[in-house]
Each structure stands twice: as structure tokens, then as C-alpha cells.
Design an enzyme around this catalytic site. Structure first.
Site, PDB file in Angstrom:
ATOM      1  NE  ARG A  39      -4.165  -1.762   1.822  1.00  0.00           N
ATOM      2  CZ  ARG A  39      -5.050  -2.190   2.684  1.00  0.00           C
ATOM      3  NH1 ARG A  39      -4.899  -1.921   3.957  1.00  0.00           N
ATOM      4  NH2 ARG A  39      -6.089  -2.870   2.281  1.00  0.00           N
ATOM      5  CE  LYS A 198     -18.608 -16.180   8.143  1.00  0.00           C
ATOM      6  NZ  LYS A 198     -18.519 -15.314   9.311  1.00  0.00           N
ATOM      7  N   GLY A 351      -7.496  -8.335  -1.026  1.00  0.00           N
ATOM      8  CA  GLY A 351      -7.609  -9.356   0.018  1.00  0.00           C
ATOM      9  C   GLY A 351      -6.824 -10.624  -0.239  1.00  0.00           C
ATOM     10  N   GLY A 374     -12.658  -4.688   0.112  1.00  0.00           N
ATOM     11  CA  GLY A 374     -14.043  -4.258   0.365  1.00  0.00           C
ATOM     12  C   GLY A 374     -14.487  -3.183  -0.608  1.00  0.00           C
TER      13      GLY A 374
HETATM   14  P1  AMP Z   1     -13.102 -14.076   2.441  1.00  0.00           P
HETATM   15  O1  AMP Z   1     -12.519 -13.153   3.470  1.00  0.00           O
HETATM   16  O2  AMP Z   1     -14.575 -14.215   2.521  1.00  0.00           O
HETATM   17  O3  AMP Z   1     -12.591 -13.778   1.046  1.00  0.00           O
HETATM   18  O4  AMP Z   1     -12.568 -15.529   2.830  1.00  0.00           O
HETATM   19  C1  AMP Z   1     -11.222 -15.909   2.778  1.00  0.00           C
HETATM   20  C2  AMP Z   1     -11.034 -17.149   3.617  1.00  0.00           C
HETATM   21  O5  AMP Z   1     -11.885 -18.172   3.133  1.00  0.00           O
HETATM   22  C3  AMP Z   1      -9.641 -17.710   3.566  1.00  0.00           C
HETATM   23  O6  AMP Z   1      -9.030 -17.554   4.818  1.00  0.00           O
HETATM   24  C4  AMP Z   1      -9.834 -19.183   3.212  1.00  0.00           C
HETATM   25  O7  AMP Z   1      -9.048 -20.050   3.996  1.00  0.00           O
HETATM   26  C5  AMP Z   1     -11.300 -19.405   3.509  1.00  0.00           C
HETATM   27  N1  AMP Z   1     -11.847 -20.519   2.726  1.00  0.00           N
HETATM   28  C6  AMP Z   1     -11.853 -20.660   1.395  1.00  0.00           C
HETATM   29  N2  AMP Z   1     -12.385 -21.839   1.043  1.00  0.00           N
HETATM   30  C7  AMP Z   1     -12.751 -22.462   2.184  1.00  0.00           C
HETATM   31  C8  AMP Z   1     -13.370 -23.717   2.476  1.00  0.00           C
HETATM   32  N3  AMP Z   1     -13.704 -24.562   1.503  1.00  0.00           N
HETATM   33  N4  AMP Z   1     -13.598 -24.018   3.778  1.00  0.00           N
HETATM   34  C9  AMP Z   1     -13.252 -23.164   4.755  1.00  0.00           C
HETATM   35  N5  AMP Z   1     -12.665 -21.961   4.549  1.00  0.00           N
HETATM   36  C10 AMP Z   1     -12.425 -21.619   3.264  1.00  0.00           C
END
Ligand code: AMP
Length: 394
Positions: A39, A198, A351, A374
Site C-alpha cells: 500500500r 462467506k 484481500g 471491500g
Molecule cells: P473471504 O474473506 O470471505 O474472502 O474468505 C477468505 C477465507 O476463506 C480464507 O481464509 C480461506 O481459507 C477461507 N476458505 C476458502 N475456502 C474455504 C473452504 N472450503 N472451507 C473453509 N474456509 C475456506
């Protein structure tokens, strides 16, 4: 959405001027030192441009989420890093508003670079307090926002200050707007790849992308909420039960608008993310979790991406932080690097996907890597980000 950037101004608009630049120096620290300078480096073109144009440059940023003045959130380590590692001379001031700060800025010569202390040491910053914004504005003649990563937040240093000063975009902000606008008005076929943990945090962007994309690829743990919605076995995989209805709505809408919704057809499963190895399956057993997409899914994604002209990617395809479950994310990154070489526009939305690319050492192989996770998602939801809205139109 076209905003005036500092590159659109005349030399005389900047010369002899004091310019307050909102940067995003919210960098990770480890043992009191900068652990990742991405950054900081991203802001350098704007800093250099203004200094070369004989302006006095005042940098303002937040770091972390301090509750009032907390030393561990001081920007001093960032100052030390810029001075000692990047070899850019600059001055650090222990505050970001007030008479002493004003006087130090007044006394500084043209062509000087000054970094102010963490703007979030004042709770008024996040409240977008008008009096506080005015105090910030009193430090300068012009305001420049180069902090794309915080452009989705309406704070005093990202929004309020623009009420009191002529407000322009910096070079990084301009680049982010240009590339992300390409994903809002894409050359087709347009493919979006959305992964991560999520659905709940990405629901807005998923819904908005359905109308725009030719194919929408869902990876990461999100896949399992969709598969459960389709009545498939998901074992112990991470599922958001409250979002099964939403997943069904997305599946139905995709059919209606003829968007090719791509879900995983095979998986790497294990007892937990800490397992030493995974097993490839098409049907997830009751006692296992899906932790990465499988090889057939990767081939399906490769096929879809071969003809893509524009691609937006946000979120890993699996638990990429753990070696046995990193292949899906890594292969998607490599396929994207390959199609970039052939002329596709590839935009990576901040991210964890960026972390994965950096892990592979291929960060320079894409059209654009956004500095805002974000912020880039909200931009693609079609929301005009408050920190961009207040900048002067072209
Ligand atoms: P996000 O912040 O929503 O982009 O999520 C990123 C996180 O999702 C990372 O730390 C990954 O380890 C987790 N992740 C991705 N795929 C899976 C999965 N199949 N089961 C559990 N965690 C996951």
C-alpha cells in the site's frame, strides 16, 4: 463516472500549493515494523508527481482501529520505513490537526513531504465530524484522495474534508476507477470468479454481477451453501444455513438472465483444514469438509476462462493458506496470468486472492490488482463510493 485527477490539472494549479493527500497506509505491522509495503508503494506515483510539481505534500492516513490515541497504532513505523527502506526523505508530525501542525507545515519548504500521525486517533474521523474535517482542511490548499482502500467509508479525511477544499483523485485512485469501471462496463465475454468464506459478505456483488457476467464462477466455502441449496451432500463443509434461500434465488436468477453459474463438481476433502493431506471426491462424505475445488472443477474453470475478454476475481477457491488445499486457488491464478498474456483484462479484487498471487510471485502478471478488497466489491455492486463521489467531476 469520470473524476478529475491531479494529472488533469495544470502545473500552476499545483505549484507552490500545499496538498493534503489521503493515502491508505493501513499496512500490517509485525514487531513494530512494516510487514507488507504494497500500500505504501502504491501511493508513490502520486507523491512523486506532486513533489515534482513543486507542491508541499501532506500525507494523512489511518492505521488499524485505535480507540483514541494508542501508541501501537502510531504511523511512526511507516515513517521510518519510507525514510530508511524506500530512501524517501520526509518529516513526521506527532498529530494530524492543530496549531503546531499548521505551523510546522507553514514553515516547511516547497517540495517537502510530511506524514501526519494516525487520523483515527480522533474519534471524530470515523464520525465524519464536520468541525474535524474543517481542521484537516485548514492544513492545505488542495485535497487529493489516493486511498481507494478506504473510499467506501464516509469519514472526515475521505469525505468531510472535500466540503472545504477542491478535491481531486490521485493517480492510484484514478487507476483503480479506470480498471474497475472496465469490469462495470466490460468487454464480453465477462467472467467473475467469487470465492472466500462467506456468501453473506459478498451477496451484493453476486446479485449485481449476475446481470453483467456471461459466467459467474463460485469457489471457496461459499460453494457449499449453493450445493446444499441444490440438495447435494456437503458433509461437514462450512455452510451458511441462513443463506440457502439466497443461494436458491441466485441459482434461479442465473437461469433467467442466462448467466452460466459455475459451481464445483469435485472437491478436495479432509477432516479439517489442519489435515496433512486431502482426498479428491465428487460426493462429499458425511464426516469430511470440502476445503478446495477438485481437478475436474479446475478444468471446467479453465475452459470458461479461455474465451473470456474481461475477468474479475475476488476470494480464494479453498483454504489456500494450507498447502494441501491451495491448488485450486493457485491454478486459477496461473490460468488468469496465462489469459492476460493473450490479451484478456484481468482484475484482481484485493484481500486473499492478492495474498495468493503474491505467494506465487506472479503479482505483475495481471492487468490490475486492486488495493481495496471491500472497496472493489462495493464498486462492483454498482454503489458510488462516498470517497469517490465527493471528488470533482471531469
Ligand atoms: P473471504 O474473506 O470471505 O474472502 O474468505 C477468505 C477465507 O476463506 C480464507 O481464509 C480461506 O481459507 C477461507 N476458505 C476458502 N475456502 C474455504 C473452504 N472450503 N472451507 C473453509 N474456509 C475456506
Amino acid at each position: 463516472m469520470s473524476k478529475l485527477s491531479i494529472a488533469d490539472l495544470n502545473k500552476s494549479d499545483l505549484e507552490n500549493k500545499t496538498v493534503l493527500v489521503r493515502v491508505d497506509f493501513n499496512v500490517p505491522l509485525k514487531d513494530g515494523q512494516v510487514a507488507d509495503d504494497t500500500r505504501i508503494r502504491a501511493a508513490i506515483p502520486t507523491i512523486n508527481y506532486l513533489l515534482e510539481n513543486n507542491a508541499k505534500v501532506i500525507l494523512v492516513s489511518h492505521l488499524g482501529r485505535p480507540k483514541g490515541k494508542e501508541d501501537k497504532y502510531s504511523l511512526k513505523p511507516v515513517y521510518e520505513y519510507i525514510k530508511n527502506e524506500l530512501k524517501i526523505p520526509l518529516t513526521f508530525l506527532n498529530d494530524c490537526i492543530g496549531e503546531e501542525v499548521k505551523n510546522s507545515i507553514k514553515k516547511a519548504k516547497l517540495g517537502t513531504l510530511i506524514l501526519l500521525e494516525n487520523v483515527r486517533f480522533y474519534p471524530e474521523e470515523e464520525k465524519n465530524d464536520s468541525g474535524f474535517a474543517k481542521k484537516l482542511s485548514e492544513l492545505a490548499d488542495i485535497y487529493v484522495n489516493d486511498a481507494f482502500g478506504t473510499a467506501h467509508r464516509a469519514h472526515a479525511s475521505t469525505v468531510g474534508v472535500a466540503e472545504f477544499l477542491p478535491a481531486y483523485s490521485g493517480l492510484l485512485m484514478e487507476k483503480e476507477i479506470n480498471f474497475l469501471s472496465k469490469a462495470l462496463n466490460p468487454e464480453k465475454p465477462f467472467v467473475a470468479i467469487i470465492g472466500g468464506a462467506k456468501i453473506s459478505s459478498k451477496i451484493g456483488v453476486l446479485k449485481n454481477l449476475l446481470d453483467k457476467t456471461d459466467s459467474l464462477i463460485i469457489g471457496g466455502a461459499m460453494t457449499y451453501t449453493f450445493l446444499k441449496a441444490q440438495g447435494k451432500n456437503v458433509g461437514k463443509s462450512l455452510v451458511e444455513d441462513d443463506y440457502i434461500k439466497t443461494a436458491n434465488e441466485i441459482i434461479e436468477k442465473a437461469q433467467k438472465v442466462k448467466c452460466n453459474l459455475v459451481l464445483a463438481v469435485d472437491h478436495v476433502v479432509a477432516d479439517s483444514p489442519d489435515s496433512e493431506s486431502g482426498e479428491i471426491v465428487s460426493d462429499i462424505p458425511d464426516n469430511k469438509s470440502g476445503l478446495d475445488i477438485g481437478p475436474k472443477t479446475i478444468e471446467k474453470i479453465r475452459e470458461v476462462l479461455q474465451t473470456a475478454k474481461t475477468v474479475f476475481w475476488n476470494g480464494p477457491m479453498g483454504v489456500f493458506e494450507k498447502k494441501p488445499f491451495a491448488k485450486g486457488t493457485e491454478d486459477v491464478a496461473l490460468i488468469l496470468a496465462e489469459i492476460t498474456k493473450k490479451g484478456a483484462i484481468t482484475i484482481i479484487g484485493g484481500g486473499d486472492s492478492v495474498a495468493a498471487i503474491e505467494q506465487l510471485g506472479i503479482a505483475d502478471k495481471f492487468s490490475h490488482i486492486s488495493t481495496g478488497g471491500g472497496a472493489s466489491l462495493e464498486f462492483l455492486e454498482g454503489i458510488e463510493l462516498p470517497g469517490i463521489k465527493v471528488l470533482k467531476d471531469k
